[in-house]
Design a protein around this motif. Structure first.
Motif, PDB file in Angstrom:
ATOM      1  N   PHE A  83      -6.856 -15.995   8.169  1.00  0.00           N
ATOM      2  CA  PHE A  83      -5.611 -15.302   8.508  1.00  0.00           C
ATOM      3  C   PHE A  83      -5.410 -14.073   7.620  1.00  0.00           C
ATOM      4  N   THR A  84      -5.641 -14.224   6.318  1.00  0.00           N
ATOM      5  CA  THR A  84      -5.476 -13.096   5.401  1.00  0.00           C
ATOM      6  C   THR A  84      -6.483 -11.989   5.710  1.00  0.00           C
ATOM      7  N   ALA A  85      -7.717 -12.385   6.031  1.00  0.00           N
ATOM      8  CA  ALA A  85      -8.751 -11.397   6.343  1.00  0.00           C
ATOM      9  C   ALA A  85      -8.397 -10.587   7.588  1.00  0.00           C
ATOM     10  N   LEU A  86      -7.689 -11.187   8.515  1.00  0.00           N
ATOM     11  CA  LEU A  86      -7.298 -10.476   9.729  1.00  0.00           C
ATOM     12  C   LEU A  86      -6.028  -9.657   9.538  1.00  0.00           C
ATOM     13  N   VAL A  87      -5.140 -10.106   8.639  1.00  0.00           N
ATOM     14  CA  VAL A  87      -3.866  -9.423   8.437  1.00  0.00           C
ATOM     15  C   VAL A  87      -4.012  -8.213   7.505  1.00  0.00           C
ATOM     16  N   MET A  88      -4.817  -8.347   6.453  1.00  0.00           N
ATOM     17  CA  MET A  88      -4.873  -7.299   5.445  1.00  0.00           C
ATOM     18  C   MET A  88      -5.341  -5.944   5.976  1.00  0.00           C
ATOM     19  N   PRO A  89      -6.366  -5.884   6.839  1.00  0.00           N
ATOM     20  CA  PRO A  89      -6.734  -4.557   7.371  1.00  0.00           C
ATOM     21  C   PRO A  89      -5.578  -3.881   8.103  1.00  0.00           C
ATOM     22  N   LEU A  90      -4.784  -4.664   8.811  1.00  0.00           N
ATOM     23  CA  LEU A  90      -3.616  -4.096   9.489  1.00  0.00           C
ATOM     24  C   LEU A  90      -2.590  -3.610   8.481  1.00  0.00           C
ATOM     25  N   ALA A  91      -2.377  -4.407   7.432  1.00  0.00           N
ATOM     26  CA  ALA A  91      -1.377  -4.047   6.429  1.00  0.00           C
ATOM     27  C   ALA A  91      -1.790  -2.839   5.606  1.00  0.00           C
ATOM     28  N   LEU A  92      -3.096  -2.708   5.356  1.00  0.00           N
ATOM     29  CA  LEU A  92      -3.579  -1.656   4.464  1.00  0.00           C
ATOM     30  C   LEU A  92      -4.156  -0.471   5.214  1.00  0.00           C
ATOM     31  N   ARG A  93      -3.890  -0.373   6.498  1.00  0.00           N
ATOM     32  CA  ARG A  93      -4.423   0.763   7.251  1.00  0.00           C
ATOM     33  C   ARG A  93      -3.892   2.069   6.644  1.00  0.00           C
ATOM     34  N   GLY A  94      -4.760   3.036   6.536  1.00  0.00           N
ATOM     35  CA  GLY A  94      -4.402   4.293   5.893  1.00  0.00           C
ATOM     36  C   GLY A  94      -4.664   4.281   4.399  1.00  0.00           C
ATOM     37  N   SER A  96      -3.036   2.736   2.037  1.00  0.00           N
ATOM     38  CA  SER A  96      -1.845   2.675   1.199  1.00  0.00           C
ATOM     39  C   SER A  96      -1.502   1.235   0.836  1.00  0.00           C
ATOM     40  N   LEU A  97      -1.045   1.048  -0.407  1.00  0.00           N
ATOM     41  CA  LEU A  97      -0.605  -0.262  -0.863  1.00  0.00           C
ATOM     42  C   LEU A  97       0.910  -0.417  -0.778  1.00  0.00           C
ATOM     43  N   SER A  98       1.571   0.511  -0.103  1.00  0.00           N
ATOM     44  CA  SER A  98       3.033   0.483  -0.043  1.00  0.00           C
ATOM     45  C   SER A  98       3.559  -0.763   0.656  1.00  0.00           C
ATOM     46  N   VAL A  99       2.729  -1.375   1.511  1.00  0.00           N
ATOM     47  CA  VAL A  99       3.175  -2.561   2.221  1.00  0.00           C
ATOM     48  C   VAL A  99       3.431  -3.721   1.269  1.00  0.00           C
ATOM     49  N   LEU A 100       2.844  -3.661   0.067  1.00  0.00           N
ATOM     50  CA  LEU A 100       3.037  -4.734  -0.906  1.00  0.00           C
ATOM     51  C   LEU A 100       4.342  -4.589  -1.679  1.00  0.00           C
ATOM     52  N   LYS A 101       5.004  -3.442  -1.564  1.00  0.00           N
ATOM     53  CA  LYS A 101       6.237  -3.225  -2.308  1.00  0.00           C
ATOM     54  C   LYS A 101       7.374  -4.029  -1.692  1.00  0.00           C
ATOM     55  N   THR A 102       8.106  -4.746  -2.550  1.00  0.00           N
ATOM     56  CA  THR A 102       9.220  -5.559  -2.083  1.00  0.00           C
ATOM     57  C   THR A 102      10.349  -5.499  -3.088  1.00  0.00           C
ATOM     58  N   THR A 103      11.568  -5.600  -2.585  1.00  0.00           N
ATOM     59  CA  THR A 103      12.728  -5.619  -3.473  1.00  0.00           C
ATOM     60  C   THR A 103      13.067  -7.030  -3.924  1.00  0.00           C
ATOM     61  N   GLU A 211      13.803  -5.401   4.248  1.00  0.00           N
ATOM     62  CA  GLU A 211      12.468  -5.885   3.904  1.00  0.00           C
ATOM     63  C   GLU A 211      11.554  -5.791   5.132  1.00  0.00           C
ATOM     64  N   ASN A 212      10.406  -5.160   4.948  1.00  0.00           N
ATOM     65  CA  ASN A 212       9.456  -4.963   6.036  1.00  0.00           C
ATOM     66  C   ASN A 212       8.847  -6.314   6.447  1.00  0.00           C
ATOM     67  N   PRO A 213       8.922  -6.683   7.740  1.00  0.00           N
ATOM     68  CA  PRO A 213       8.331  -7.955   8.167  1.00  0.00           C
ATOM     69  C   PRO A 213       6.847  -8.068   7.825  1.00  0.00           C
ATOM     70  N   LEU A 214       6.112  -6.951   7.912  1.00  0.00           N
ATOM     71  CA  LEU A 214       4.695  -6.989   7.568  1.00  0.00           C
ATOM     72  C   LEU A 214       4.508  -7.276   6.080  1.00  0.00           C
ATOM     73  N   THR A 215       5.409  -6.747   5.258  1.00  0.00           N
ATOM     74  CA  THR A 215       5.367  -7.047   3.831  1.00  0.00           C
ATOM     75  C   THR A 215       5.555  -8.540   3.598  1.00  0.00           C
ATOM     76  N   THR A 216       6.502  -9.131   4.303  1.00  0.00           N
ATOM     77  CA  THR A 216       6.745 -10.567   4.176  1.00  0.00           C
ATOM     78  C   THR A 216       5.518 -11.359   4.607  1.00  0.00           C
TER      79      THR A 216
END
Length: 329
Positions: A83-94, A96-103, A211-216
């Motif tokens: 699941f992580t292997a399939l999700v991470m390319p989508l999350a990190l496209r471009g 950028s690590l901004s998807v990991l930022k959370t409040t 909070e970005n759903p993809l970040t969650t």
């Protein structure tokens, strides 16, 4: 399938922890028509839900099969890896690590651990219980969601929905039959599954709406994967090539189920789709019989019927409340 989260719109509606998508989806609703922003397509959405929970049941059945030879932590780890292997390319496209930022990093970790606990407890439950029975008991999750929402989120619940939840709890008690000769302590594991799932969902609701759903999704995947990797040396057996293939299948089918359910909740209202998540109990019963030769006893059927009736009434009440809100709007 246990480490997921649902897209419910109330404190006590939505599917069980074993059949829900990782990211809560809140479709934009037209106050005049009640449809989604792209136009609701109820029949297509219902079909997607049915297919999604079928995939989840296939993943559960495969996990139960693997549970004969592999420990639960390892089975969950294989699913998280895929699941992580399939999700991470989508999350990190471009790049950028901004998807990991959370409040709310603390709540993100709590949610991830809740989903992880739900996964582990359910896989453990399936090692001792028939697939249909484990799935039925886990549908007690709305009770825990309601209680935790009241305690932690100060939400209010009406008498009718409390009554429906208590009826659903009675159905679970019928399935478990505490004090009866056929009672198994393992029946408590799906209850722990439901509680862990509810904790994760309440943590999701406590986060800010920004909070970005993809970040969650990424935080949940990474939290579970890191925790399971730490546990793996303590609970691991070297898998055969066939077992590794089945582990990959679990992850692929699970990810497909998440995608189907997300698409469904984008095209239809949660209060309309929630009752169809109970089709999972039909799939689980069928797969339990075909793969493992398990036939639920009559008390399991009776308790499951009570649970489904409670869920259908709760979904009906949610739909009525949604109509009232639209009328006021």
């Amino acid at each position: 399938m246990p480490d997921s989260s649902t897209p419910p719109t109330s404190v006590d509606s939505g599917p069980s922890p074993v059949n829900a998508p990782q990211t809560p989806i809140q479709p934009t609703v037209n106050p005049q028509t009640g449809s989604g922003s792209k136009g609701t397509e109820p029949m297509r959405a219902i079909l997607l839900v049915v297919l999604g929970v079928a995939c989840l049941s296939c993943s559960d059945a495969t996990a139960k099969y693997l549970g004969r030879t592999l420990p639960p932590a390892e089975i969950a780890w294989m699913r998280y890896v895929v699941f992580t292997a399939l999700v991470m390319p989508l999350a990190l496209r471009g790049g950028s690590l901004s998807v990991l930022k959370t409040t709310r990093p603390g709540l993100q970790v709590v949610r991830g651990l809740g989903m992880l606990g739900s996964a582990l407890f359910f896989i453990m439950a399936m090692q001792h219980l028939p697939l249909a029975e484990a799935a039925a008991i886990s549908f007690v999750s709305p009770v825990f969601v309601t209680v935790l929402s009241i305690l932690l989120l100060a939400e209010k619940v009406g008498v009718r929905r409390w009554a429906a939840l208590l009826v659903g709890l009675a159905g679970v008690i019928i399935v478990i039959r505490p004090g009866a000769d056929g009672f198994q302590p393992a029946s408590l594991l799906p209850i722990l599954t439901a509680f862990s799932w509810a904790l994760g969902l309440v943590a999701t609701r406590k986060m800010t709406v920004q909070e970005n759903p993809l970040t969650t999704m990424v935080w949940s995947a990474l939290t579970g994967l890191i925790a399971l990797t730490a546990l793996l040396p303590l609970h691991a057996a070297w898998p055969t090539p066939w077992e590794m293939l089945l582990g990959a299948f679990i992850g692929l089918v699970y990810t497909a189920a998440q995608w189907l359910l997300i698409l469904a909740y984008r095209q239809g209202e949660a209060s309309v789709l929630a009752p169809f998540t109970y089709v999972q109990l039909i799939w689980s019963t069928a797969l339990g019989f075909l793969v493992f030769g398990a036939v639920p006893d009559h008390w399991t059927f009776v308790g499951t019927g009570v649970i489904i009736a409670s869920g259908l009434y709760t979904a009906h009440r949610e739909r009525m409340r949604a109509r009232e809100r639209r009328s006021i709007a």
